[in-house]
Design a protein around this motif. Structure first.
Motif, short mmCIF file in Angstrom:
data_model
loop_
_atom_site.label_atom_id
_atom_site.label_comp_id
_atom_site.label_asym_id
_atom_site.label_seq_id
_atom_site.Cartn_x
_atom_site.Cartn_y
_atom_site.Cartn_z
N MET A 59 38.34 70.07 68.48
CA MET A 59 38.26 68.59 68.42
C MET A 59 37.49 68.09 67.20
O MET A 59 37.54 66.91 66.88
CB MET A 59 37.56 68.06 69.69
N LEU A 60 36.75 68.99 66.53
CA LEU A 60 35.93 68.57 65.39
C LEU A 60 36.71 68.59 64.09
O LEU A 60 37.67 69.37 63.95
CB LEU A 60 34.69 69.48 65.27
N PRO A 61 36.32 67.77 63.09
CA PRO A 61 37.04 67.74 61.81
C PRO A 61 36.62 68.91 60.91
O PRO A 61 35.62 69.57 61.16
CB PRO A 61 36.59 66.41 61.20
N GLU A 62 37.39 69.14 59.87
CA GLU A 62 37.04 70.13 58.86
C GLU A 62 35.93 69.54 57.98
O GLU A 62 35.68 68.33 57.98
CB GLU A 62 38.29 70.44 58.02
N SER A 63 35.25 70.40 57.22
CA SER A 63 34.23 69.94 56.28
C SER A 63 34.86 69.03 55.23
O SER A 63 35.83 69.42 54.56
CB SER A 63 33.58 71.14 55.59
N PRO A 64 34.33 67.81 55.04
CA PRO A 64 34.91 66.90 54.05
C PRO A 64 34.83 67.45 52.63
O PRO A 64 35.71 67.19 51.79
CB PRO A 64 34.09 65.62 54.20
N ARG A 65 33.80 68.21 52.33
CA ARG A 65 33.66 68.76 50.98
C ARG A 65 34.72 69.84 50.71
O ARG A 65 35.25 69.95 49.61
CB ARG A 65 32.24 69.30 50.78
N ALA A 98 38.15 59.79 55.12
CA ALA A 98 38.10 59.29 56.50
C ALA A 98 36.93 59.90 57.27
O ALA A 98 36.23 59.22 58.02
CB ALA A 98 39.42 59.61 57.21
N ILE A 99 36.68 61.19 57.03
CA ILE A 99 35.56 61.88 57.71
C ILE A 99 34.23 61.37 57.17
O ILE A 99 33.29 61.11 57.94
CB ILE A 99 35.68 63.41 57.53
N LEU A 100 34.12 61.22 55.84
CA LEU A 100 32.87 60.74 55.23
C LEU A 100 32.53 59.32 55.73
O LEU A 100 31.35 59.00 55.89
CB LEU A 100 32.99 60.75 53.71
N ARG A 101 33.54 58.50 55.96
CA ARG A 101 33.28 57.14 56.45
C ARG A 101 32.72 57.15 57.87
O ARG A 101 32.07 56.19 58.29
CB ARG A 101 34.56 56.31 56.38
N ARG A 102 32.99 58.23 58.60
CA ARG A 102 32.42 58.36 59.95
C ARG A 102 30.99 58.90 59.90
O ARG A 102 30.23 58.74 60.83
CB ARG A 102 33.29 59.29 60.79
N ILE A 103 30.64 59.58 58.80
CA ILE A 103 29.32 60.21 58.67
C ILE A 103 28.30 59.28 58.03
O ILE A 103 27.15 59.20 58.49
CB ILE A 103 29.43 61.52 57.84
N TYR A 104 28.71 58.59 56.97
CA TYR A 104 27.79 57.75 56.20
C TYR A 104 27.95 56.27 56.56
O TYR A 104 29.02 55.84 57.01
CB TYR A 104 28.01 57.94 54.70
N SER A 105 26.89 55.51 56.32
CA SER A 105 26.94 54.06 56.54
C SER A 105 27.81 53.41 55.47
O SER A 105 28.01 54.00 54.39
CB SER A 105 25.52 53.48 56.48
N PRO A 106 28.34 52.20 55.71
CA PRO A 106 29.20 51.52 54.72
C PRO A 106 28.53 51.37 53.36
O PRO A 106 29.19 51.41 52.32
CB PRO A 106 29.47 50.16 55.37
N GLU A 107 27.18 51.19 53.33
CA GLU A 107 26.46 51.01 52.06
C GLU A 107 26.40 52.32 51.26
O GLU A 107 26.33 52.31 50.02
CB GLU A 107 25.03 50.51 52.29
N GLU A 108 26.43 53.46 51.95
CA GLU A 108 26.24 54.75 51.29
C GLU A 108 27.55 55.46 50.98
O GLU A 108 27.62 56.28 50.06
CB GLU A 108 25.39 55.68 52.17
N VAL A 109 28.59 55.17 51.76
CA VAL A 109 29.78 56.02 51.74
C VAL A 109 30.50 56.02 50.39
O VAL A 109 30.94 57.09 49.91
CB VAL A 109 30.73 55.65 52.89
N GLU A 110 30.64 54.87 49.73
CA GLU A 110 31.38 54.84 48.47
C GLU A 110 30.69 55.65 47.38
O GLU A 110 31.34 56.35 46.60
CB GLU A 110 31.58 53.39 48.01
N ALA A 111 29.36 55.52 47.33
CA ALA A 111 28.59 56.30 46.34
C ALA A 111 28.76 57.79 46.61
O ALA A 111 28.91 58.61 45.68
CB ALA A 111 27.12 55.91 46.39
N GLU A 112 28.75 58.18 47.89
CA GLU A 112 28.91 59.59 48.26
C GLU A 112 30.30 60.09 47.88
O GLU A 112 30.45 61.20 47.34
CB GLU A 112 28.67 59.74 49.77
N ILE A 113 31.32 59.28 48.15
CA ILE A 113 32.70 59.67 47.81
C ILE A 113 32.85 59.85 46.30
O ILE A 113 33.44 60.83 45.84
CB ILE A 113 33.71 58.61 48.34
N ASN A 114 32.30 58.90 45.52
CA ASN A 114 32.41 58.97 44.05
C ASN A 114 31.69 60.20 43.50
O ASN A 114 32.21 60.90 42.61
CB ASN A 114 31.84 57.70 43.42
#
Length: 504
Positions: free
Chosen positions: A130-136, A149-165
């Protein structure tokens, strides 16, 4: 055989992680646990196949679980969540003692003890699906939308874009490097500065984790307690249950402190405490060995089965309990009935002699001698566990889960985990031989020297990764210089990294 299986499992686990993903690697490890437990429970003879299967699962899971947790965790709690994995391992060990205790009176005792291990493996297989794969890992394989999609579930909206970039830039850079170079090889890895520095820290911590003596304490705590002068097997086993409980308690402390104090300070505090506790154990065992009760000819002749080595001795009047036990594995010490510290008897070590000794309400010793310092050995063992567990018990796994570049993370993690299990095997197999050859106190003295070397190693080679995003750790290793003032936060280095990230 389980340790040998763990070495192989850790070695191939790195390749499986990078090729098939963290999730599949954990599912494979769980399947190996399940199959191994079933084989052992159903065994009709002393088969080693089940032990090897379980060992393969242990080795693979030991390096995959921290890696998966680390890559799927927000930066601010990454260390605590990997430490939680350590707590669940030590807590599971404590629980297994209690489960085994419950099965001691059950028909088919050992089959239940070994077979019940299949239950948590089956539960984890079900839940892991039931768990997702590692986003990295997904980003590395070009499956960006799934990763986002997985990172958006882990990080807050303020942090997620910087983390994705940041993650995207890191992966793009690695892909460019991969396209302009040959396939991954050990030689190429070692020529890469960030990988080499990461391996120094990661493999070094895993090797020192074992060579400061933790598994001699965990595997042989009943024997150590008897060496301290506690004769009863039951007492020794109950006290070793306490050491297992303290190990789990120390892991809880790690969860709280690792993201507050940082990895490096926690390691140095842990190792300093280990030195202190090893000094206590060294002194206690030296005192026990040099102040053991004398052998009385009258007490020995009271029984009809005198130890042959004592009978053949030229100077039996100079024998004490320790000399009796070291003379031969066939010799045991029956303490005086009035006071265990008074002169006793040196007898042949077998069940009938033991029963005779117990009939007269005397204590029977085969590993250690009666001592008034025995309680200090228990304190030393407790201190060792309390200091070791929060730092050296969990931090090496945390550091190894976050210190390597993404492209090499599985392979490097596998190498570090393999070095841990090889070291584990060496220490576990040599401990009792060392105690017989040079004595318990000198064996613990060797551990003291190794622990001091570990402190120096941490100061020089281990960087502080607290609060750094995983992609920034690689940049830090690229620019890092030796920092002996470990108690000071390296703000200049952090500022350089921040400016570098902004310019990118």
């Amino acid at each position: 055989m389980a340790l040998a299986g763990a070495i192989i499992g850790a070695a191939v686990g790195g390749w499986i992680n990078d090729r098939f993903g963290r999730k599949k690697a954990i599912l494979i490890a769980d399947s190996l646990f399940f199959i191994g437990s079933a084989i052992m429970a159903a065994a009709t003879d002393p088969s080693i196949v089940g032990r090897v299967f379980v060992g393969l699962g242990v080795g693979m899971a030991s390096m995959t679980s921290p890696l998966y947790i680390s890559e799927a965790s927000p930066t601010r709690v990454r260390g605590a969540l990997v430490s939680l994995n350590g707590f669940l391992i030590t807590g599971g060990q404590f629980l297994s003692y209690l489960i085994n205790l419950a099965f001691t009176k059950t028909p088919g005792t050992w089959r239940w003890m070994l077979g019940v291990a299949a239950v948590p493996a089956l539960i984890q297989i079900t839940l892991m699906i039931m768990l997702p794969e590692s986003p990295r890992w997904l980003f590395r394989k070009g499956r960006e939308e799934e990763a986002k999609a997985i990172l958006r579930r882990i990080y807050s909206p303020e942090e997620v874009e910087a983390e994705i970039n940041t993650l995207k830039e890191s992966v793009e850079l690695e892909i460019k490097e991969a396209e302009s170079s040959d396939k991954v090889s050990i030689i190429k890895m070692l020529k890469t500065k960030t990988v080499r520095r990461g391996l120094y820290a990661g493999m070094g911590l895993q090797i020192f984790q074992q060579f400061v003596g933790i598994n001699t304490v965990m595997y042989y705590s009943p024997a150590i307690i008897q060496l301290a002068g506690f004769a009863s097997n039951r007492t020794a086993l109950l006290l070793s249950l306490v050491t297992s409980g303290l190990n789990a308690f120390g892991s809880i402390l790690s969860i709280y402190f690792i993201d507050k104090t940082g990895r490096k300070k926690l390691l140095l505090f842990s190792l300093s405490g280990v030195v202190l506790s090893l000094v206590v154990l060294t002194v206690v065992f030296h005192q026990s060995a040099t102040h053991s009760p004398m052998i009385s000819g009258v007490e020995t002749s009271h029984f009809n089965n005198t130890c042959p080595d004592y009978s053949a001795a030229l100077n039996p009047g100079g024998w004490d309990c320790m000399k009796c036990l070291k003379a031969s594995p066939e010799c045991g010490f029956c303490a005086s009935g009035a006071n265990k510290l008074l002169p006793g008897a040196c007898l042949i070590s077998n069940d009938s002699t033991k029963d005779e000794c117990h009939k007269e309400e005397r204590l029977w010793y085969t590993r250690g001698c009666p001592s008034k310092f025995g309680w200090l050995a228990i304190i030393g063992l407790a201190l060792y566990i309390i200091f070791f567990s929060p730092g050296m018990g969990t931090v090496p796994w945390v550091v190894n889960s976050e210190i390597y570049p993404l492209r090499y993370r599985g392979i490097c993690g596998g190498m570090a985990s393999t070095s841990n299990w090889v070291s584990n095997l060496i220490v576990a197999q040599s401990f009792l031989s060392l105690t017989q050859a040079i004595g318990v106190s000198w064996t613990f003295m060797i551990f003291i020297f190794i622990t001091v070397a570990a402190i120096i190693f941490v100061i020089i080679f281990v960087p502080e990764t607290k609060g750094l995003p995983m992609e920034e750790v690689e940049k830090m290793l690229e620019t890092r210089s030796l920092n002996f003032k470990f108690w000071q936060r390296n703000s200049d280095s952090r500022e350089v990294l921040t400016q570098k990230t902004r310019s990118i």
